[in-house]
Design a protein around this motif. Sequence first.
Motif, PDB file in Angstrom:
ATOM      1  N   ASP A  59       0.821  -1.217   0.000  1.00 13.95           N
ATOM      2  CA  ASP A  59       0.000   0.000   0.000  1.00 13.95           C
ATOM      3  C   ASP A  59       0.850   1.261   0.000  1.00 13.95           C
ATOM      4  N   ASN A  60       2.147   1.120  -0.300  1.00 15.04           N
ATOM      5  CA  ASN A  60       3.090   2.235  -0.414  1.00 15.04           C
ATOM      6  C   ASN A  60       3.433   2.872   0.929  1.00 15.04           C
ATOM      7  N   THR A  61       3.165   2.172   2.035  1.00 16.61           N
ATOM      8  CA  THR A  61       3.604   2.665   3.351  1.00 16.61           C
ATOM      9  C   THR A  61       4.935   2.009   3.703  1.00 16.61           C
ATOM     10  N   THR A  62       5.644   2.617   4.624  1.00 16.27           N
ATOM     11  CA  THR A  62       6.986   2.139   4.964  1.00 16.27           C
ATOM     12  C   THR A  62       6.956   0.914   5.873  1.00 16.27           C
ATOM     13  N   ARG A  63       7.977   0.087   5.748  1.00 10.67           N
ATOM     14  CA  ARG A  63       8.177  -1.040   6.658  1.00 10.67           C
ATOM     15  C   ARG A  63       9.172  -0.673   7.759  1.00 10.67           C
ATOM     16  N   ILE A  64       9.600   0.574   7.771  1.00 12.26           N
ATOM     17  CA  ILE A  64      10.576   1.028   8.766  1.00 12.26           C
ATOM     18  C   ILE A  64       9.833   1.518   9.999  1.00 12.26           C
ATOM     19  N   ILE A  65      10.094   0.897  11.135  1.00 12.00           N
ATOM     20  CA  ILE A  65       9.465   1.304  12.397  1.00 12.00           C
ATOM     21  C   ILE A  65      10.016   2.642  12.854  1.00 12.00           C
ATOM     22  N   SER A  66      11.334   2.779  12.832  1.00 12.44           N
ATOM     23  CA  SER A  66      11.964   4.042  13.213  1.00 12.44           C
ATOM     24  C   SER A  66      13.378   4.090  12.669  1.00 12.44           C
ATOM     25  N   LEU A  67      13.878   5.305  12.551  1.00 11.59           N
ATOM     26  CA  LEU A  67      15.211   5.562  12.012  1.00 11.59           C
ATOM     27  C   LEU A  67      15.905   6.581  12.897  1.00 11.59           C
ATOM     28  N   TRP A  68      17.066   6.192  13.456  1.00 13.82           N
ATOM     29  CA  TRP A  68      17.874   7.134  14.237  1.00 13.82           C
ATOM     30  C   TRP A  68      19.087   7.522  13.399  1.00 13.82           C
ATOM     31  N   ASP A  69      19.081   8.767  12.939  1.00  6.84           N
ATOM     32  CA  ASP A  69      20.205   9.298  12.162  1.00  6.84           C
ATOM     33  C   ASP A  69      21.114  10.069  13.108  1.00  6.84           C
ATOM     34  N   GLN A  70      22.278   9.495  13.418  1.00  5.12           N
ATOM     35  CA  GLN A  70      23.212  10.121  14.353  1.00  5.12           C
ATOM     36  C   GLN A  70      23.882  11.354  13.757  1.00  5.12           C
ATOM     37  N   THR A  71      23.778  11.538  12.445  1.00  2.00           N
ATOM     38  CA  THR A  71      24.495  12.634  11.778  1.00  2.00           C
ATOM     39  C   THR A  71      23.704  13.927  11.732  1.00  2.00           C
TER      40      THR A  71
ATOM     41  N   GLY B  25      21.843  13.268  17.455  1.00  2.00           N
ATOM     42  CA  GLY B  25      21.151  12.751  16.288  1.00  2.00           C
ATOM     43  C   GLY B  25      19.671  13.094  16.296  1.00  2.00           C
ATOM     44  N   THR B  26      18.934  12.509  15.358  1.00  2.00           N
ATOM     45  CA  THR B  26      17.495  12.749  15.220  1.00  2.00           C
ATOM     46  C   THR B  26      16.787  11.425  14.959  1.00  2.00           C
ATOM     47  N   GLU B  27      15.658  11.227  15.637  1.00  2.00           N
ATOM     48  CA  GLU B  27      14.860  10.024  15.459  1.00  2.00           C
ATOM     49  C   GLU B  27      13.629  10.340  14.621  1.00  2.00           C
ATOM     50  N   TYR B  28      13.372   9.505  13.617  1.00  2.00           N
ATOM     51  CA  TYR B  28      12.193   9.646  12.765  1.00  2.00           C
ATOM     52  C   TYR B  28      11.340   8.394  12.923  1.00  2.00           C
ATOM     53  N   ASN B  29      10.070   8.571  13.267  1.00  2.00           N
ATOM     54  CA  ASN B  29       9.200   7.413  13.462  1.00  2.00           C
ATOM     55  C   ASN B  29       8.475   7.051  12.172  1.00  2.00           C
ATOM     56  N   ARG B  30       7.713   5.970  12.230  1.00  2.00           N
ATOM     57  CA  ARG B  30       7.035   5.455  11.041  1.00  2.00           C
ATOM     58  C   ARG B  30       6.057   6.473  10.461  1.00  2.00           C
ATOM     59  N   ASN B  31       5.316   7.172  11.309  1.00  2.00           N
ATOM     60  CA  ASN B  31       4.343   8.148  10.813  1.00  2.00           C
ATOM     61  C   ASN B  31       5.013   9.240   9.992  1.00  2.00           C
ATOM     62  N   LEU B  32       6.153   9.728  10.496  1.00  2.00           N
ATOM     63  CA  LEU B  32       6.856  10.806   9.792  1.00  2.00           C
ATOM     64  C   LEU B  32       7.446  10.298   8.475  1.00  2.00           C
ATOM     65  N   ILE B  33       7.958   9.082   8.482  1.00  2.00           N
ATOM     66  CA  ILE B  33       8.509   8.508   7.244  1.00  2.00           C
ATOM     67  C   ILE B  33       7.398   8.315   6.214  1.00  2.00           C
ATOM     68  N   ASN B  34       6.212   7.894   6.660  1.00  2.00           N
ATOM     69  CA  ASN B  34       5.083   7.747   5.730  1.00  2.00           C
ATOM     70  C   ASN B  34       4.675   9.094   5.141  1.00  2.00           C
ATOM     71  N   GLN B  35       4.701  10.139   5.967  1.00  2.00           N
ATOM     72  CA  GLN B  35       4.408  11.478   5.449  1.00  2.00           C
ATOM     73  C   GLN B  35       5.410  11.864   4.375  1.00  2.00           C
ATOM     74  N   ALA B  36       6.683  11.553   4.616  1.00  2.00           N
ATOM     75  CA  ALA B  36       7.728  11.901   3.658  1.00  2.00           C
ATOM     76  C   ALA B  36       7.535  11.154   2.340  1.00  2.00           C
ATOM     77  N   ILE B  37       7.208   9.863   2.425  1.00  2.00           N
ATOM     78  CA  ILE B  37       7.032   9.046   1.219  1.00  2.00           C
ATOM     79  C   ILE B  37       5.897   9.587   0.353  1.00  2.00           C
ATOM     80  N   LYS B  38       4.826  10.074   0.970  1.00  2.00           N
ATOM     81  CA  LYS B  38       3.667  10.568   0.238  1.00  2.00           C
ATOM     82  C   LYS B  38       3.863  11.967  -0.334  1.00  2.00           C
ATOM     83  N   SER B  39       4.893  12.658   0.128  1.00  2.00           N
ATOM     84  CA  SER B  39       5.088  14.042  -0.302  1.00  2.00           C
ATOM     85  C   SER B  39       5.881  14.103  -1.603  1.00  2.00           C
ATOM     86  N   ASP B  40       5.857  15.285  -2.238  1.00  2.00           N
ATOM     87  CA  ASP B  40       6.637  15.493  -3.464  1.00  2.00           C
ATOM     88  C   ASP B  40       8.118  15.680  -3.175  1.00  2.00           C
TER      89      ASP B  40
END
Length: 334
Positions: A119-131, A145-160
């Motif tokens: 359904d084009n949603t992410t399989r990533i639960i969360s992402l911690w980018d230490q950089t 670093g910064t932590e990105y959760n699944r909801n935020l990643i799904n928002q990013a995937i749907k955006s332009d």
Amino acid sequence: MSDEEKYKIISNAYADFLIEYNNDVTRFAAFPNSSVNYINKKYAVIHMPVSNMTPDSISKYGYSALPGCYGLLSAPGYNSTGIDKIRNIPDLLLRGRGILIGFVDTGIEYTHPAFKNIDNTTRIISLWDQTIDSANHYPEGFFYGTEYNRNLINQAIKSDNPLAIVPSTDENGHGTMLAGVAAGTPVEEYGFIGVVPSADLVIVKLKPAKPYLKTFLAIPEEAICYQENDIILGVKYLTQVAERLKRPIAICIGLGSSGGDHGGSGMLSQYLSSICENPRTAVIVSAGNEGNTGHHYFGERKPNMNPDNVEFIVANDVSGFSMEFWGFLPIISG
């Protein structure tokens, strides 16, 4: 560690030391003008001004206090593993459903179809980018670093413009490759499928090793490597996510080093061993891909033996290198 001190974690003006303090805070007195970032009741990271790093730092603080540097290892041989035969046994259905797969590496290209559901949603639960430094968006208790959760990643995937929402990416591609081989979603047009395509992913993107440490260890400036303390904290983050979700996790570490005793006594080795004692937790590490390149030597000395001659071949443009000697106590018979 406090918010006022957390800048030292990423600052190149501060050196990092790994110590085994065993809940004895008096050990910190040996590190003047420092701040402490606790890993657990046994291990801690000390952040101290780089100006305190002198040629005798090893004798002052101990060689084990200096974080090791780990480079990328990858020589995937998916087809030779025989995984397809096992996975396709009807009674087993080994596709990773309900399992977490964690990676401590160069990050992930989260917009890639190999990490999306149908359904084009992410399989990533969360992402911690230490950089990526942020004010208060790091994982609780980690301070950088910064932590990105699944909801935020799904928002990013749907955006332009996904990177405007989640600006984390994998410039190297190593972490993306490992995650794809291990757990990639089937992509029929390319005939591609990962080992456990139904598992969910948790990702840590490591920050590069600090310049002072690469200089101290004579590692070339352009070399890609990561510090032992950041790897340990990355593993800690993965296990905390699994504990919070009450799900089993397999942690993949595609990194390695020619340094260390290769006997499991280093802090990273000990920490990984302790993690594996937790229920429903597995750690998978690479075995190394140097083969017979001759970067190691082992010798045994006995009475009345002639000395061994060991040849070093160093290129003309190499300004320096580091080398370790690891010895065993002599066996005294009597």
